[in-house]
Write an enzyme that holds these catalytic residues in place. Sequence first.
Site, mmCIF file in Angstrom:
data_model
loop_
_atom_site.group_PDB
_atom_site.id
_atom_site.type_symbol
_atom_site.label_atom_id
_atom_site.label_comp_id
_atom_site.label_asym_id
_atom_site.label_seq_id
_atom_site.Cartn_x
_atom_site.Cartn_y
_atom_site.Cartn_z
ATOM 1 N N ASN A 131 -2.066 10.813 10.497
ATOM 2 C CA ASN A 131 -1.936 11.500 11.412
ATOM 3 C C ASN A 131 -0.701 12.304 11.294
ATOM 4 O O ASN A 131 -0.656 13.549 11.885
ATOM 5 C CB ASN A 131 -1.591 10.509 12.717
ATOM 6 C CG ASN A 131 -0.496 9.443 12.579
ATOM 7 O OD1 ASN A 131 -0.236 9.265 11.319
ATOM 8 N ND2 ASN A 131 0.211 9.304 13.574
ATOM 9 N N GLU A 229 5.151 -0.045 9.664
ATOM 10 C CA GLU A 229 5.102 1.008 10.846
ATOM 11 C C GLU A 229 3.788 0.969 11.444
ATOM 12 O O GLU A 229 3.004 1.607 10.670
ATOM 13 C CB GLU A 229 5.800 2.331 10.323
ATOM 14 C CG GLU A 229 7.188 2.546 10.034
ATOM 15 C CD GLU A 229 8.134 2.035 11.276
ATOM 16 O OE1 GLU A 229 7.870 1.982 12.335
ATOM 17 O OE2 GLU A 229 9.245 2.348 10.904
ATOM 18 N N CYS A 263 1.607 7.565 17.002
ATOM 19 C CA CYS A 263 1.889 6.146 16.949
ATOM 20 C C CYS A 263 2.686 6.002 18.333
ATOM 21 O O CYS A 263 2.779 5.080 19.068
ATOM 22 C CB CYS A 263 2.326 5.498 15.903
ATOM 23 S SG CYS A 263 3.735 6.473 15.304
ATOM 24 N N GLU A 432 12.804 2.594 9.517
ATOM 25 C CA GLU A 432 13.046 3.926 8.717
ATOM 26 C C GLU A 432 14.054 4.656 9.376
ATOM 27 O O GLU A 432 14.271 4.655 10.594
ATOM 28 C CB GLU A 432 11.703 4.430 8.589
ATOM 29 C CG GLU A 432 10.716 3.468 8.006
ATOM 30 C CD GLU A 432 9.062 4.168 7.467
ATOM 31 O OE1 GLU A 432 8.467 4.526 8.462
ATOM 32 O OE2 GLU A 432 9.034 4.489 6.300
HETATM 33 P P1 NAD Z 1 -5.060 2.686 8.355
HETATM 34 O O1 NAD Z 1 -4.643 1.288 8.879
HETATM 35 O O2 NAD Z 1 -6.568 2.513 8.547
HETATM 36 O O3 NAD Z 1 -4.622 3.328 7.192
HETATM 37 C C1 NAD Z 1 -3.382 3.512 6.815
HETATM 38 C C2 NAD Z 1 -3.298 3.503 5.370
HETATM 39 O O4 NAD Z 1 -3.729 2.253 4.597
HETATM 40 C C3 NAD Z 1 -4.338 4.490 4.604
HETATM 41 O O5 NAD Z 1 -3.653 5.250 3.448
HETATM 42 C C4 NAD Z 1 -5.396 3.473 3.986
HETATM 43 O O6 NAD Z 1 -6.109 4.024 3.007
HETATM 44 C C5 NAD Z 1 -4.674 2.134 3.877
HETATM 45 N N1 NAD Z 1 -5.384 1.151 3.520
HETATM 46 C C6 NAD Z 1 -6.680 0.610 4.120
HETATM 47 N N2 NAD Z 1 -6.865 -0.535 3.815
HETATM 48 C C7 NAD Z 1 -5.901 -1.018 3.010
HETATM 49 C C8 NAD Z 1 -5.653 -2.234 2.324
HETATM 50 N N3 NAD Z 1 -6.458 -3.134 2.372
HETATM 51 N N4 NAD Z 1 -4.584 -2.334 1.715
HETATM 52 C C9 NAD Z 1 -3.660 -1.215 1.526
HETATM 53 N N5 NAD Z 1 -3.941 -0.193 2.030
HETATM 54 C C10 NAD Z 1 -5.030 0.050 2.979
HETATM 55 O O7 NAD Z 1 -4.343 3.430 9.469
HETATM 56 P P2 NAD Z 1 -4.819 5.164 10.051
HETATM 57 O O8 NAD Z 1 -6.073 5.246 10.792
HETATM 58 O O9 NAD Z 1 -4.692 5.925 8.724
HETATM 59 O O10 NAD Z 1 -3.655 5.583 10.833
HETATM 60 C C11 NAD Z 1 -3.636 5.230 12.369
HETATM 61 C C12 NAD Z 1 -2.717 4.090 12.695
HETATM 62 O O11 NAD Z 1 -1.519 4.485 12.124
HETATM 63 C C13 NAD Z 1 -2.479 3.971 14.060
HETATM 64 O O12 NAD Z 1 -2.683 2.604 14.561
HETATM 65 C C14 NAD Z 1 -1.019 4.461 14.255
HETATM 66 O O13 NAD Z 1 -0.469 3.687 15.433
HETATM 67 C C15 NAD Z 1 -0.287 4.087 13.201
HETATM 68 N N6 NAD Z 1 0.723 4.719 12.732
HETATM 69 C C16 NAD Z 1 1.978 4.152 13.053
HETATM 70 C C17 NAD Z 1 3.173 4.917 12.995
HETATM 71 C C18 NAD Z 1 4.567 4.254 13.084
HETATM 72 O O14 NAD Z 1 5.299 4.749 12.514
HETATM 73 N N7 NAD Z 1 4.712 2.931 13.472
HETATM 74 C C19 NAD Z 1 3.225 6.278 12.500
HETATM 75 C C20 NAD Z 1 1.966 6.800 12.040
HETATM 76 C C21 NAD Z 1 0.755 5.972 12.606
#
Ligand code: NAD
Length: 455
Positions: A131, A229, A263, A432
């Site tokens: 995102n 996060e 997020c 962070e």
């Molecule tokens: P996701 O959890 O599907 O993927 C995040 C990352 O993790 C990607 O790079 C993905 O390839 C990797 N990943 C997937 N499976 C994995 C595994 N088994 N082991 C290690 N890495 C793995 O999330 P998304 O759909 O890319 O992002 C959306 C989510 O991120 C939403 O829930 C959002 O709220 C959250 N988010 C949080 C923050 C924050 O700062 N709190 C900021 C941005 C997004």
Amino acid sequence: MTSSEVINPATEEVLRTVDLLDVGGVDDAVARAKSAQRTWARLAPAERAAALRSFAAVVDAHIDELAALEVANSGHPIGSAEWEAGHVRDVLQFYSASPERLSGKQIPVAGGLDVTFNEPLGVVGVITPWNFPMTIAAWGFAPALAAGNAVVLKPAEWTPLTSIRLGELAVEAGLPADLFQVLPGRGSVVGERFVTHPDVRKIVFTGSTEVGTRVMAGAAAQVKRVTLELGGKSANIVFDDCDLEKAAATAPYGVFDNAGQDCCARSRILVQRNVYDRFMELLEPAVKGVKVGDPAARDTEMGPLVSKKHWQSVASYVSDDAPVAFRGTAPEGRGYWFAPTVLTPQRTDRTVTEEIFGPVVTVLPFDDEADAVALANDTPYGLSGSIWTENLSRAVRVSRALESGNLSVNSHSSVRYNTPFGGFKQSGLGRELGPDAPLSFTETKNVFFAVQEAP
Ligand code: NAD
């Protein structure tokens, strides 16, 4: 090695094919990063500071290019993408001061001299979501490098392009080869290898709570450090004593920024019951006024969703019988467009309890301050939120009562590079940004030097 296509979400055209690393590729990269880190940590602090300032300067010289890449790859409006690239520069600039300031402590003890050192961890693995690809990457890599670590960064599959470019710019800026490597790949391959590789000493993971939980469980096997996060379902609480016009005019931007793929999105608007009808009257034109369209156009405020798969997920929350109060507009035809949507469901509906991560907001009435706080906290998440009131005591009381890491009163701001950011409850672990972030990329070492009594 496999590859994957990167798609422009506003046009559905293929932008590029990116090679994806396998486990062997990750292991090679980590071995090289480990060796580069030893040299980096031995450099004089002022030399590491200068290298990071140089990286910031090179990013600054490429703001337009990075922003254009993000517009094409993520569909972010051009103004937002420029802010994001500038933010990467600012984060690097801010943490370039850290190598010369990680000073440890001298602690008074009997019989000698006691000092602490902030030792780097070694190789840090940063895993980012799609995102906000480059800003979230910088929150991990900048303080980690500043604290003397090497970084391997795995961008999300859908949006790797700005991260790959940042890796190239680091080399152009003169950072040592292999110190900061960007490793595109699948989460189940590259991400999981970061978790299981014994030489990756910390994981900074940003993404869904579901995957974050797995990362934390995997990291436990090696007592590996983690910063998480994760998701959010933040509340925007509107009290009857606030500037209602301003609260309504800004509410769409508190949730529909980045098409709600944020997020910190204030995706539950809680409105005091006696001003609810008036608030909805004011909210409608504000929502209909959000300019949704070509992300490259200067006056666009909201672009498309990131992918077809994500579009389907968001659309599943707005069925034909959904309680839609009103909707904004969005282009038709090619591209993953979704109009800003306002729902008025029951408190228990899944649109209220689940993170939708799209331009869909729920509006719920509340009775009094206690009800507002209980409703806002009735979620496993705790990342962000806003409080609208002109009553100072209420603003203080409510901000202390909310279980959330980042709040703003009479605004929707969440992120500044010099203030800490992170979640309560299942929104995350650790913080962070802010002045202390480099410390979370160090181990504290205590050394006692025995001093002999004078003869
Ligand atoms: P996701 O959890 O599907 O993927 C995040 C990352 O993790 C990607 O790079 C993905 O390839 C990797 N990943 C997937 N499976 C994995 C595994 N088994 N082991 C290690 N890495 C793995 O999330 P998304 O759909 O890319 O992002 C959306 C989510 O991120 C939403 O829930 C959002 O709220 C959250 N988010 C949080 C923050 C924050 O700062 N709190 C900021 C941005 C997004």
